[in-house]
Design a protein around this motif. Sequence first.
Motif: not given
Length: 175
Positions: A149-157
């Motif tokens: 979830m952290y990496f998905a949010l980071r990549c999304s932002f």
Amino acid sequence: MNSGLMLTSALIGTVNYAAVFTIPGGIDQDRKSPYFSQPILYHGHKEKDLLQFLWYTGVGLSFALIALVAMVAIQLSRFCSNDFYMALPFRFVAAMTALLVSTVFTTTACFTAYNILDVKLNINMNMGLTFSVMCLVYFDSVYLTLNYMYFALRCSFSYRGQEMSETSELVGHEF
């Protein structure tokens, strides 16, 4: 994994539900007593401990039901590709957190019952060891999901940031 955790939360909820109605010390059965059909320890020197026990079992029951509802929501999910992005991991983490809180309060209620019944047990050492093991199991089961979830949010932002800078460059060239 969800089915097994659903069974676990249902069992913890069942244990807490039964513990609310089988109070340590029992119920006063003497019909001549002014406290007939009330808990024996309620009007004694253990009243505070008994109320703590009931509070711990009530909170444990509530969080077991929250975990069960969250796991049923996972089970009844559509399993579309978009659900795997954030919805299902978030539900899983929420359900596991509710299950951990339920387990912690159930264990605390158990040690409070030992204290009420004057069972000679080193409660501090046993509670510390029990909570350490529960936290290790929790973090072991949730770590990969939180990491994803952290990496998905980071990549999304970061992708949205690039997208915004490209649109601002296009707008700047038009004028």
